[in-house]
Design an enzyme around this catalytic site. Structure first.
Site, PDB file in Angstrom:
ATOM      1  CB  CYS A  26     -15.234   1.399   7.627  1.00 39.37           C
ATOM      2  SG  CYS A  26     -15.564   1.126   5.889  1.00 39.37           S
ATOM      3  CD  GLU A  78      -2.426  -1.989   0.579  1.00 36.75           C
ATOM      4  OE1 GLU A  78      -1.780  -2.944   0.081  1.00 36.75           O
ATOM      5  OE2 GLU A  78      -3.577  -1.722   0.244  1.00 36.75           O
ATOM      6  CE1 TYR A 110       0.448   3.742   5.321  1.00 40.04           C
ATOM      7  CE2 TYR A 110      -0.306   1.556   4.691  1.00 40.04           C
ATOM      8  CZ  TYR A 110      -0.578   2.834   5.121  1.00 40.04           C
ATOM      9  OH  TYR A 110      -1.873   3.222   5.340  1.00 40.04           O
ATOM     10  CE  LYS A 159     -22.192  23.164  -2.826  1.00 41.40           C
ATOM     11  NZ  LYS A 159     -23.565  22.686  -2.880  1.00 41.40           N
ATOM     12  CG  HIS A 172      -2.833   4.258   1.010  1.00 38.91           C
ATOM     13  ND1 HIS A 172      -3.936   3.446   0.847  1.00 38.91           N
ATOM     14  CD2 HIS A 172      -2.302   3.921   2.208  1.00 38.91           C
ATOM     15  CE1 HIS A 172      -4.064   2.658   1.901  1.00 38.91           C
ATOM     16  NE2 HIS A 172      -3.091   2.920   2.736  1.00 38.91           N
ATOM     17  CD  GLU A 173       2.490   7.439  -4.101  1.00 40.04           C
ATOM     18  OE1 GLU A 173       2.731   7.312  -2.885  1.00 40.04           O
ATOM     19  OE2 GLU A 173       3.329   7.837  -4.912  1.00 40.04           O
ATOM     20  NE  ARG A 214      -2.696  -6.135   2.596  1.00 40.91           N
ATOM     21  CZ  ARG A 214      -3.589  -5.216   2.894  1.00 40.91           C
ATOM     22  NH1 ARG A 214      -3.622  -4.710   4.121  1.00 40.91           N
ATOM     23  NH2 ARG A 214      -4.458  -4.826   2.008  1.00 40.91           N
ATOM     24  CB  CYS A 258     -20.713   2.437   1.123  1.00 35.85           C
ATOM     25  SG  CYS A 258     -20.757   2.220   2.921  1.00 35.85           S
ATOM     26  CD  GLN A 287     -22.073   6.577   2.413  1.00 38.08           C
ATOM     27  OE1 GLN A 287     -22.500   5.841   1.542  1.00 38.08           O
ATOM     28  NE2 GLN A 287     -22.840   7.419   3.052  1.00 38.08           N
TER      29      GLN A 287
HETATM   30  P1  NAP Z   1     -27.055  16.888  -1.507  1.00 38.45           P
HETATM   31  O1  NAP Z   1     -25.751  16.211  -1.338  1.00 38.45           O
HETATM   32  O2  NAP Z   1     -27.564  17.726  -0.443  1.00 38.45           O
HETATM   33  O3  NAP Z   1     -26.963  17.705  -2.888  1.00 38.45           O
HETATM   34  C1  NAP Z   1     -27.994  18.461  -3.383  1.00 38.45           C
HETATM   35  C2  NAP Z   1     -27.500  19.240  -4.585  1.00 38.45           C
HETATM   36  O4  NAP Z   1     -28.556  20.030  -5.037  1.00 38.45           O
HETATM   37  C3  NAP Z   1     -26.360  20.147  -4.285  1.00 38.45           C
HETATM   38  O5  NAP Z   1     -25.390  19.949  -5.313  1.00 38.45           O
HETATM   39  C4  NAP Z   1     -26.940  21.562  -4.318  1.00 38.45           C
HETATM   40  O6  NAP Z   1     -25.958  22.330  -4.967  1.00 38.45           O
HETATM   41  C5  NAP Z   1     -28.187  21.395  -5.161  1.00 38.45           C
HETATM   42  N1  NAP Z   1     -29.333  22.173  -4.685  1.00 38.45           N
HETATM   43  C6  NAP Z   1     -29.814  22.266  -3.433  1.00 38.45           C
HETATM   44  N2  NAP Z   1     -30.912  23.076  -3.399  1.00 38.45           N
HETATM   45  C7  NAP Z   1     -31.111  23.464  -4.662  1.00 38.45           C
HETATM   46  C8  NAP Z   1     -32.091  24.308  -5.272  1.00 38.45           C
HETATM   47  N3  NAP Z   1     -33.052  24.883  -4.560  1.00 38.45           N
HETATM   48  N4  NAP Z   1     -31.996  24.519  -6.595  1.00 38.45           N
HETATM   49  C9  NAP Z   1     -31.026  23.950  -7.323  1.00 38.45           C
HETATM   50  N5  NAP Z   1     -30.079  23.151  -6.800  1.00 38.45           N
HETATM   51  C10 NAP Z   1     -30.124  22.921  -5.486  1.00 38.45           C
HETATM   52  O7  NAP Z   1     -28.175  15.849  -1.775  1.00 38.45           O
HETATM   53  P2  NAP Z   1     -28.263  14.565  -2.678  1.00 38.45           P
HETATM   54  O8  NAP Z   1     -27.361  14.586  -3.853  1.00 38.45           O
HETATM   55  O9  NAP Z   1     -29.697  14.458  -2.922  1.00 38.45           O
HETATM   56  O10 NAP Z   1     -27.774  13.415  -1.749  1.00 38.45           O
HETATM   57  C11 NAP Z   1     -28.484  13.116  -0.556  1.00 38.45           C
HETATM   58  C12 NAP Z   1     -27.593  12.399   0.434  1.00 38.45           C
HETATM   59  O11 NAP Z   1     -27.268  11.137  -0.009  1.00 38.45           O
HETATM   60  C13 NAP Z   1     -26.308  13.158   0.674  1.00 38.45           C
HETATM   61  O12 NAP Z   1     -26.019  13.172   2.036  1.00 38.45           O
HETATM   62  C14 NAP Z   1     -25.317  12.337  -0.038  1.00 38.45           C
HETATM   63  O13 NAP Z   1     -24.056  12.387   0.588  1.00 38.45           O
HETATM   64  C15 NAP Z   1     -25.910  10.943   0.058  1.00 38.45           C
HETATM   65  N6  NAP Z   1     -25.423  10.172  -1.073  1.00 38.45           N
HETATM   66  C16 NAP Z   1     -24.148   9.787  -1.048  1.00 38.45           C
HETATM   67  C17 NAP Z   1     -23.638   9.117  -2.103  1.00 38.45           C
HETATM   68  C18 NAP Z   1     -22.212   8.680  -2.081  1.00 38.45           C
HETATM   69  O14 NAP Z   1     -21.646   8.414  -3.075  1.00 38.45           O
HETATM   70  N7  NAP Z   1     -21.561   8.592  -0.948  1.00 38.45           N
HETATM   71  C19 NAP Z   1     -24.420   8.833  -3.197  1.00 38.45           C
HETATM   72  C20 NAP Z   1     -25.743   9.237  -3.203  1.00 38.45           C
HETATM   73  C21 NAP Z   1     -26.238   9.930  -2.125  1.00 38.45           C
HETATM   74  P3  NAP Z   1     -26.039  23.911  -5.117  1.00 38.45           P
HETATM   75  O15 NAP Z   1     -26.814  24.393  -3.931  1.00 38.45           O
HETATM   76  O16 NAP Z   1     -24.617  24.365  -5.160  1.00 38.45           O
HETATM   77  O17 NAP Z   1     -26.710  24.114  -6.411  1.00 38.45           O
HETATM   78 FE1  SF4 Z   2     -19.765   0.410   4.111  1.00 38.21          FE
HETATM   79 FE2  SF4 Z   2     -17.568   0.033   5.602  1.00 38.21          FE
HETATM   80 FE3  SF4 Z   2     -19.887  -0.968   6.396  1.00 38.21          FE
HETATM   81 FE4  SF4 Z   2     -18.675  -2.037   4.355  1.00 38.21          FE
HETATM   82  S1  SF4 Z   2     -17.927  -1.995   6.431  1.00 38.21           S
HETATM   83  S2  SF4 Z   2     -20.856  -1.509   4.464  1.00 38.21           S
HETATM   84  S3  SF4 Z   2     -17.728  -0.271   3.417  1.00 38.21           S
HETATM   85  S4  SF4 Z   2     -19.379   1.203   6.145  1.00 38.21           S
END
Ligand code: NAP
Ligand code: SF4
Length: 668
Positions: free
Chosen positions: A344, A167, A169, A560, A255-256, A217, A340, A342
């Protein structure tokens, strides 16, 4: 009963000791390693996993010198005091007939502090600190410090050590010409670069004797430029074996490296083939790792002769009883890790304690305890998204009588949508787990039933987990037929060839992938797309990426002015950003939406007006809470708990929803 996993569950004789099965819990930093006062919690964590049947566990990394720390005051094994404090951990594992190794990890230039040392003074691209090159005397002392850490691990009652040689290190930094430009006896040629790990293993073996496991490892794919060649890797492995290695574990990617190695979109078992290549070259057992999370997949890797053992870190973090459930034919009860990161790795990189999105008890075994209830209640849960599902099965698990209402004809809520995103196919396993646990725990499920106040008022307590609805931003023309919510799109509404996505949060990025990629990407395609190849054809296994023809023209937009995807997961965001960029997605920030009409989406960016001529506009602009039932129920004197997106919609995610639900379930 004949096991469906005859190889996985068979013992492995290492000569001086026998592992009860072929399941290894790979090393993972939980943050409980760093302070001696947290070791009883670490003991509970490993104790549960030993009780759950894991054959061999590996702790998070312990530095052999303070300058080898991952971060200031992070874990180290350098004194007898440290060793003696670890007894509680090793005793907890041995009480349940498990075995445990202490991982010895010198971070080298990856240390996140100003005192780092490296094979050279070359700074890593992922840390702000330039290391000092170890002097020849310091190299000698550092080699000896590995042996001292192993001796201390033996004193602490560990069954062995894992020497972290992958990794990116310190050990990797010695091995690769990209990070080792030394002109003394520890650099200059491949043979001299290999001296460091060989001496580490030789002196470690001398220090601990024959009755101690020394797992190494080894980096089989560096996935960076100017890395080790395959011939060098094989030579290293053979020398290490002679020096005293008992087992080789697989390491993939520094990691890089800019290639994902463990996230959800990496196909399952993606790297077992390279462990198979090593297995042909050595005579000690080898361990496969990365993206192995199910017993059937683990068995298949072993049966195909690609490895002798299978390492899983996150899957065993997600479910301490993974092995026992597999052994008893209760596979559908396994909480399958969905990779995911998220709760861990994202936590670890933010200096928080690691847990699991799907299992918030993980890492909090002594704090979040779900005991059988003494007062059985009739409880209703409204909404079968992640929050409602977790609440229902955990409450029923404690002995309450639970009725779960869901307006749709299937469980899942927002999670059901995520499972349809290419690269997130495994999220469907979570839904299958909940479906099954609803039966196992005897929850009464009422699908296709939008619960009313009258339906709920008769219960002792009510949990409102009715989730969210997509936010409809106030843009003129938002009711134009070319506008879809992300929910409508993922539920099957057709999109045109040119699409604008409004909102670039997690869901905006997911929608980008949904529009551009097919689900279940074959491993060969994935390897070509990320430039991964056989290390025999290119050192480190790194080839040129092959561009995939985009199916659509996609624009991803936000108001934004910050970089798009900045708030995505720490360890996963870059993968989503790279994937969409590689697929030709145009990313625009600082956007003002003016209107939507037949021409397309009218915008102002800076002081420039423009029209995106698109056929479809998808709204991914966040969500608003749905909790209309709460107040009327309270007015009728019912005890109501509001959780998940129904409670707070902003930045809602399944991690928060499931954690809140589980904590609530522990308290009713
Ligand atoms: P979010 O992360 O809160 O994003 C909402 C987006 O909408 C932002 O980009 C915001 O950007 C825009 N927005 C907000 N109000 C708006 C308005 N009135 N008009 C136009 N644009 C607006 O919400 P989300 O994408 O729905 O995700 C929901 C949750 O699920 C989040 O916590 C996210 O982290 C999670 N999630 C995570 C993953 C992952 O890969 N880890 C995948 C899916 C969902 P601007 O305000 O800059 O326009
Ligand atoms: Fe997601 Fe980590 Fe839980 Fe696996 S162990 S489901 S990657 S939080």
């Amino acid at each position: 009963m004949t096991s469906r996993y005859p190889t996985l569950l068979s013992p492995l004789d290492l000569g001086h000791t026998v592992l009860r099965n072929r399941v290894v819990m790979g090393s993972m930093h939980t943050k409980l390693e760093d302070r001696l006062s947290d070791l009883p919690k670490l003991a509970a964590y490993f104790g549960e996993r030993a009780k759950g049947g894991v054959g061999l566990m590996v702790t998070g990394g312990y530095a052999p010198t303070w300058r080898g720390w991952l971060a200031p005051f992070a874990s180290r094994m350098t004194t007898g005091r440290h060793a003696d404090a670890h007894r509680v951990v090793t005793d907890a594992v041995h009480e349940h007939d498990g075995k445990i190794l202490l991982q010895v990890l010198h971070a080298g230039r990856y240390g996140y502090h100003p005192f780092t040392q490296g094979a050279s003074s070359r700074k890593s691209p992922i840390t702000p600190f330039r290391p000092r090159a170890l002097s020849t005397r310091q190299v000698e002392r550092t080699v000896n410090s590995f042996a001292r850490a192993a001796r201390l691990a033996k004193r602490a009652g560990y069954d062995g050590v894992e020497i972290m040689g992958s990794e990116g290190y310190l050990i990797n930094q010695f091995l690769a010409a990209r990070t080792n430009d030394r002109t003394d006896a520890w650099g200059g040629s491949a043979a001299k670069r290999m001296r460091f790990p060989i001496e580490v293993v030789r002196r470690t073996r001398d220090a601990v004797g024959d009755d101690f496991i020394v797992q190494y490892r080894i980096s089989l794919l560096d996935l960076v430029d100017n890395a080790q060649s395959w011939a060098e890797t094989v030579e290293l492995a053979r020398e290490l074996q002679t020096a005293g290695v008992s087992l080789f574990n697989t390491g993939i990617g520094w990691h890089e490296a800019r290639v994902p190695t463990i996230v959800t979109s990496v196909p399952p078992g993606a790297f077992a083939w390279v462990t198979g290549k090593l297995r042909k070259e050595v005579s000690v057992p080898v361990v496969a790792s990365n993206r192995i999370n199910r017993p059937e997949a683990a068995e298949q890797i072993l049966a195909a002769g690609e490895a002798d053992l299978v390492s899983m870190a996150r899957p065993l973090l997600a479910d301490a009883e993974w092995v026992v459930k597999a052994a008893e034919g209760r596979e559908r009860e396994i909480i399958t890790c969905i990779a995911c990161n998220q709760a861990c790795l994202d936590h670890t990189f933010q200096n928080q304690r690691a847990s699991c999105l799907l299992n918030p008890r993980s890492g909090r075994e002594t704090e979040l305890v779900l005991l059988p209830t003494r007062t059985v209640k009739d409880l209703a849960v409204a909404g079968a998204g992640p929050a409602g599902l977790a609440a229902a099965i955990e409450l029923a698990g404690r002995g309450h009588r639970v009725t779960l209402f869901e307006a749709a004809d299937q469980i899942g809520g927002q999670f059901k949508l995520a499972a349809r995103v290419p690269g997130k196919e495994e999220f469907a396993r979570t839904l299958d787990y909940y479906r099954h646990m609803i039966d196992v725990r005897g929850v009464t499920l009422r699908l296709g039933t939008r619960a009313t106040v009258d339906d709920l008022a008769g219960f002792d307590e009510v949990v409102i987990a009715t989730g969210v609805r997509p936010r409809i931003p106030e843009i003129p023309g938002v009711d134009h037929p070319k506008v879809l919510t992300y929910q409508q799109l993922i539920d099957g509404a057709p999109a045109g060839d040119r699409v604008a996505i409004i909102g670039a949060g997690g869901i905006g990025f997911d929608v980008g992938e949904f529009l551009l990629h097919e689900p279940h990407e074959p491993l060969d395609d994935w390897m070509r797309r990320w430039g991964v190849t056989d290390p025999e054809t290119a050192p480190g296994g790194l080839a040129t990426k092959v561009k995939v023809e985009a199916r659509r023209q996609v624009h991803l937009l936000q108001r934004k002015t910050t970089a798009l995807g900045k708030d995505l997961g720490k360890t996963t965001g870059w993968v989503h950003r790279t994937t969409l960029k590689d697929s030709g997605v145009t990313m625009l920030r600082g956007v003002e939406y003016r209107r939507i009409d037949d021409e397309g989406l009218h915008l102002t960016v800076g002081d420039k007006e423009q029209v995106l001529a698109v056929d479809t506009v998808v709204l991914c602009a966040g969500q608003t809470s749905v909790r209309e039932l709460a107040e009327p129920l309270r007015e009728r004197g019912v005890t109501v708990h509001v959780i998940g997106g129904a409670d707070v919609a902003a930045e809602l995610d399944a991690k928060r929803a499931i954690k809140q639900a589980t904590e609530l379930a522990a308290s009713i």
